[in-house]
Scaffold this motif. Structure first.
Motif, PDB file in Angstrom:
ATOM      1  N   GLU A 199       0.452  -0.941  -0.042  1.00  0.00           N
ATOM      2  CA  GLU A 199       0.569   0.438   0.035  1.00  0.00           C
ATOM      3  C   GLU A 199       0.965   1.071  -0.148  1.00  0.00           C
ATOM      4  O   GLU A 199       0.436   2.136  -0.788  1.00  0.00           O
ATOM      5  N   GLU A 200       1.962   1.166   0.518  1.00  0.00           N
ATOM      6  CA  GLU A 200       2.702   2.372   1.180  1.00  0.00           C
ATOM      7  C   GLU A 200       3.527   2.260  -0.224  1.00  0.00           C
ATOM      8  O   GLU A 200       3.531   3.820  -0.489  1.00  0.00           O
ATOM      9  N   ASN A 201       3.760   1.857  -1.128  1.00  0.00           N
ATOM     10  CA  ASN A 201       4.436   1.776  -3.062  1.00  0.00           C
ATOM     11  C   ASN A 201       3.345   2.251  -3.407  1.00  0.00           C
ATOM     12  O   ASN A 201       3.432   2.013  -4.841  1.00  0.00           O
ATOM     13  N   GLN A 202       1.648   2.736  -3.097  1.00  0.00           N
ATOM     14  CA  GLN A 202       1.176   2.796  -4.152  1.00  0.00           C
ATOM     15  C   GLN A 202       0.366   1.414  -4.795  1.00  0.00           C
ATOM     16  O   GLN A 202       0.081   1.703  -6.451  1.00  0.00           O
ATOM     17  N   LEU A 203       1.007   0.534  -4.562  1.00  0.00           N
ATOM     18  CA  LEU A 203       0.784  -1.019  -5.345  1.00  0.00           C
ATOM     19  C   LEU A 203      -0.922  -2.004  -4.916  1.00  0.00           C
ATOM     20  O   LEU A 203      -0.943  -1.410  -4.070  1.00  0.00           O
ATOM     21  N   VAL A 204      -0.996  -2.263  -5.533  1.00  0.00           N
ATOM     22  CA  VAL A 204      -2.103  -3.630  -5.753  1.00  0.00           C
ATOM     23  C   VAL A 204      -1.710  -4.809  -4.812  1.00  0.00           C
ATOM     24  O   VAL A 204      -1.563  -5.416  -5.532  1.00  0.00           O
TER      25      VAL A 204
END
Lengths: 363, 363
Positions: A84-89
């Motif tokens: 989430e912190e890396n804006q990934l899913v």
């Protein structure tokens, strides 16, 4: 003890980089650690979750068009937060559910294909929890590693519960990044973790600062961006990790790790003699962490004057501490490092408490 | 000592959040710390640099269209790396150069206008180093705070060298975020820092996880994204920070802080009696860190058999240790916490070494 004040390590810094400090020999330790886990390079972080965050960040920078990370369905919440912190899913790879919760390792291949079908690109990475925090199931990284290599997806192994407990995975597992926890599994005072990785990612992990002061012209081309300079972690956490390292390597030798597994399986066998008690996760155990379902204790708690608290209190009377207060339905137990005498005491305590509270115990 | 093993704090965790732990009273400490620095909320981080990184991240999320951060020209490299890590651009506010290096605080206003003129939007934030790492110059945050408030720019004060040494800035300084260092200035075993801030930023700092496992449906709406869950830091670093806190508050009382400033100014006066020696930065000192230029020592080193090493060795002979080996042109000295007797010893050592090596010393 020399470095416990937390800043003495920095007093030894002459080159502005943690891994260049020679007293204590931090650079040597990073190299030794990398070799031990069969990787090329390593560095210390604030914990396994930070190692995961950084690994994903480095891979994302290489493949900015990808945004899905495969994670096993037993992954720890910190894995999801690192994603989430890396804006990934995240996309989960399923386990087989109750009671074994075994992750379907072969499904990583199908999931990769599914991601390509849906999004037109590969997942940014596949992450496998080597040993999960709940059931203590051990997953073979070679299965996922080889699928990932074949399909060209970077592979992260989260070893927070395995590196320091079991023999490190061999090079043939095709792992790109290994994340590990100092305080969870390497006898270090937290918070501290390790990130080990293949040489091809070194440039990304050790990306150097490019920022320049517009007036003063100052710049710091030797400082590592991903660690906000050099000092991701130091002081007591790093010094204790290094001090413990030889003992940690020793305890992970196959003969020692195998002995630990014998102990947990002995305890499993004893616990299963109690009416309705069960051990979730894959059996026989390959790691000393287990989840025990204790429905008999929960039933006793319904009418016991101390309610659920009786469980903790009865174990405490028998010399066993550390249980959460009030919990009677299930518990997680890790036999790691107990002597055989202590393991037998735990087994006896389970059976004795059960018998004294009217539960059937077979012999 | 009870929490030195690094994980005992987590053993006390019942609600999955660091600030909910009652033994040790971490939530109370965060509240006490916030009140002490005249802010509303606070949380522990891996160090002041992490506090800066998080503060900038939170503000950037509120103002995604802005990308310039004003920083003073004496800012530490970790400030620049925190800016860089957020993919923001630093713009320096000048100092007046040699020998005082005094930051032009009023120029924050002009710089804000300049950013608006150039980019059409305000800077994302203005950061002021309360006391810099090089000259130990103290900047009045009220000047910058009031400019920022008037122009609606969030204001971050980096107190890595001041919080724990000088009285905390009053509420009237209009500071949005204060960053502090446990190991640099609060007698804690590193790495640990603090981030204190106004209530209006609490939602951003404590942003909760929204990620969901697509198969298991697991989610962690109580976990803090910016701290990758709860445990930004714990164990020895946090326990020592809390243990030191009452003594740190005491030493920052005006009467105690003023006594420390008297000591450094006494030493400055003595050092300036030596031929060609100078103290850079603003005088009289308002903080116990100073930068001393020692050209006479550098000259001696040219012909001394031990070259530049003679400086360290001569001080060591006189009972003063901690100098970097081989350095003879300048040195940074911090008199904080020395007794008057020790300060007089340092002054005598300077003059004695100078005189014995043929430098003029006035009385």
């Amino acid at each position: 003890v020399d470095f416990g004040d937390g800043y003495s390590i920095c007093d030894q810094c002459l080159k502005g980089a943690l891994d260049k400090i020679q007293n204590p020999p931090i650079g040597d330790f990073f190299q030794d650690f990398a070799e031990w886990v069969n990787q090329d390079r390593s560095f210390a972080t604030g914990g396994a979750r930070h190692s995961k965050r950084i690994a994903l960040k480095v891979i994302k920078k290489i493949h900015p068009e990808r945004n899905i990370v495969l994670v096993d369905a037993n992954a720890h919440y910190s894995t999801f937060l690192a994603v989430e912190e890396n804006q990934l899913v995240p996309m989960e790879v399923p386990h087989d559910g109750k009671p074994t919760y075994r992750v379907n390792l072969e499904a990583y291949g199908e999931k990769i294909d599914e991601v390509v079908d849906k999004t037109g690109v590969l997942p940014v990475a596949a992450l496998l929890t080597h040993v999960d925090y709940q059931y203590g199931n051990l997953n073979d990284p070679a299965v996922v590693g080889n699928i990932c290599k074949q399909k060209d997806v970077p592979f992260i192994l989260n070893g927070a519960y395995s590196i320091g407990i079991l023999p490190p995975p061999p090079r043939s597992c095709e792992i790109d990044f290994i994340t590990a926890s100092g305080h969870k599994s390497m006898a270090a005072s937290g918070p501290v973790g390790m990130l080990a990785f293949k040489e091809e990612y070194a440039e990304g992990v050790f990306e150097r600062s490019k920022v320049v002061g517009d007036i003063t012209g100052r710049s710091w081309p030797g400082k590592y961006c991903n660690f906000l300079g050099c000092p991701s972690v130091y002081g007591a956490p790093l010094a204790t990790l290094m001090a413990s390292f030889p003992a940690v390597v020793e305890r992970c030798l196959p003969k020692n790790a195998e002995e630990e597994v014998k102990k947990v399986n002995f305890l499993v066998g004893e616990i299963l003699k109690i009416e309705d008690f069960a051990v979730q996760g894959v059996l026989p155990k390959e790691h000393p962490l287990m989840k025990v379902m204790t429905p008999g204790f929960a039933k006793v708690s319904e009418t016991h004057p101390r309610k659920g608290f009786f469980v903790r209190e009865e174990f405490k009377k028998r010399g066993i501490i550390g249980m959460a207060p009030g919990i009677s339905k299930s518990m997680k137990i890790n036999t790691f490092g107990l002597t055989w005498e202590q393991v037998r005491l735990v087994a006896w305590a389970f059976k004795d408490i059960a018998a004294q509270n009217g539960l059937n115990v077979t012999e």
